[in-house]
Write a protein that holds these residues in place. Structure first.
Motif, PDB file in Angstrom:
ATOM      1  N   LEU A  22       0.833  -1.197   0.000  1.00 44.09           N
ATOM      2  CA  LEU A  22       0.000   0.000   0.000  1.00 44.09           C
ATOM      3  C   LEU A  22       0.870   1.250   0.000  1.00 44.09           C
ATOM      4  O   LEU A  22       0.637   2.189  -0.768  1.00 44.09           O
ATOM      5  CB  LEU A  22      -0.942  -0.001   1.209  1.00 44.09           C
ATOM      6  CG  LEU A  22      -1.826   1.235   1.369  1.00 44.09           C
ATOM      7  CD1 LEU A  22      -2.739   1.420   0.163  1.00 44.09           C
ATOM      8  CD2 LEU A  22      -2.624   1.138   2.661  1.00 44.09           C
ATOM      9  N   ARG A  23       1.865   1.258   0.843  1.00 41.83           N
ATOM     10  CA  ARG A  23       2.764   2.412   0.920  1.00 41.83           C
ATOM     11  C   ARG A  23       3.445   2.647  -0.435  1.00 41.83           C
ATOM     12  O   ARG A  23       3.570   3.784  -0.883  1.00 41.83           O
ATOM     13  CB  ARG A  23       3.810   2.190   2.018  1.00 41.83           C
ATOM     14  CG  ARG A  23       4.647   3.422   2.315  1.00 41.83           C
ATOM     15  CD  ARG A  23       5.537   3.242   3.531  1.00 41.83           C
ATOM     16  NE  ARG A  23       4.721   3.229   4.744  1.00 41.83           N
ATOM     17  CZ  ARG A  23       4.522   2.160   5.516  1.00 41.83           C
ATOM     18  NH1 ARG A  23       5.100   1.017   5.237  1.00 41.83           N
ATOM     19  NH2 ARG A  23       3.772   2.242   6.590  1.00 41.83           N
ATOM     20  N   GLY A  28       3.967   6.152  -5.289  1.00 36.87           N
ATOM     21  CA  GLY A  28       4.178   6.117  -6.723  1.00 36.87           C
ATOM     22  C   GLY A  28       5.139   5.073  -7.240  1.00 36.87           C
ATOM     23  O   GLY A  28       5.556   5.135  -8.392  1.00 36.87           O
ATOM     24  N   VAL A  29       5.478   4.094  -6.430  1.00 33.41           N
ATOM     25  CA  VAL A  29       6.431   3.059  -6.843  1.00 33.41           C
ATOM     26  C   VAL A  29       5.759   1.988  -7.693  1.00 33.41           C
ATOM     27  O   VAL A  29       6.373   1.414  -8.578  1.00 33.41           O
ATOM     28  CB  VAL A  29       7.116   2.425  -5.608  1.00 33.41           C
ATOM     29  CG1 VAL A  29       8.031   1.286  -5.992  1.00 33.41           C
ATOM     30  CG2 VAL A  29       7.869   3.492  -4.827  1.00 33.41           C
ATOM     31  N   ARG A  30       4.490   1.723  -7.411  1.00 30.21           N
ATOM     32  CA  ARG A  30       3.754   0.698  -8.144  1.00 30.21           C
ATOM     33  C   ARG A  30       2.321   1.144  -8.342  1.00 30.21           C
ATOM     34  O   ARG A  30       1.843   2.037  -7.660  1.00 30.21           O
ATOM     35  CB  ARG A  30       3.837  -0.649  -7.414  1.00 30.21           C
ATOM     36  CG  ARG A  30       3.090  -0.644  -6.090  1.00 30.21           C
ATOM     37  CD  ARG A  30       3.208  -1.905  -5.292  1.00 30.21           C
ATOM     38  NE  ARG A  30       2.495  -2.996  -5.935  1.00 30.21           N
ATOM     39  CZ  ARG A  30       2.643  -4.262  -5.610  1.00 30.21           C
ATOM     40  NH1 ARG A  30       3.482  -4.596  -4.672  1.00 30.21           N
ATOM     41  NH2 ARG A  30       1.959  -5.188  -6.215  1.00 30.21           N
TER      42      ARG A  30
END
Length: 118
Positions: A22-23, A28-30
């Motif tokens: 979730l984080r 914006g990483v995934r």
């Protein structure tokens, strides 16, 4: 077969895994996918359904864990919707709500572990 301390440690790892995924979405990483918020696809939800419920469905902690997990997933999904609407900082700040659910889940895991692990 009764649950062991290792089973509960693995459950805790599954909880951390969700929070990490979730984080990573909120930073914006995934990309978020529907499976992230599905009780049936969630590793902790799968553990509850396939391992815990067959053995301990009558225990109040088990039902409370299921409800807590569903609330956690809904809260996470709401945060992702905020993020997608451009309310990025608000969504990231909202992670504290998910952490609150995680703390409650930890208390439930501890209570069940104390009751069933010998």
């Amino acid at each position: 077969m009764a649950l062991s301390t290792l089973d509960f440690q693995q459950a805790r790892i599954k909880q951390v895994l969700f929070k990490s995924r979730l984080r990573s979405v909120l930073y914006g990483v995934r990309e978020a996918d529907a499976a992230l918020f599905s009780l049936a696809d969630n590793p902790l939800g799968q553990w509850l359904a396939t391992v815990v419920k067959p053995l301990y469905a009558a225990r109040p902690e088990v039902r409370a864990m299921e409800q807590n997990l569903q609330a956690t997933l809904q809260a996470g999904q709401a945060l992702v919707h905020q993020y997608q609407r451009g309310q990025i900082e608000e969504a990231r700040t909202g992670l504290s709500a998910v952490n609150t659910y995680a703390d409650q889940m930890e208390a439930l895991l501890q209570a069940l572990e104390k009751a069933v692990v010998r």
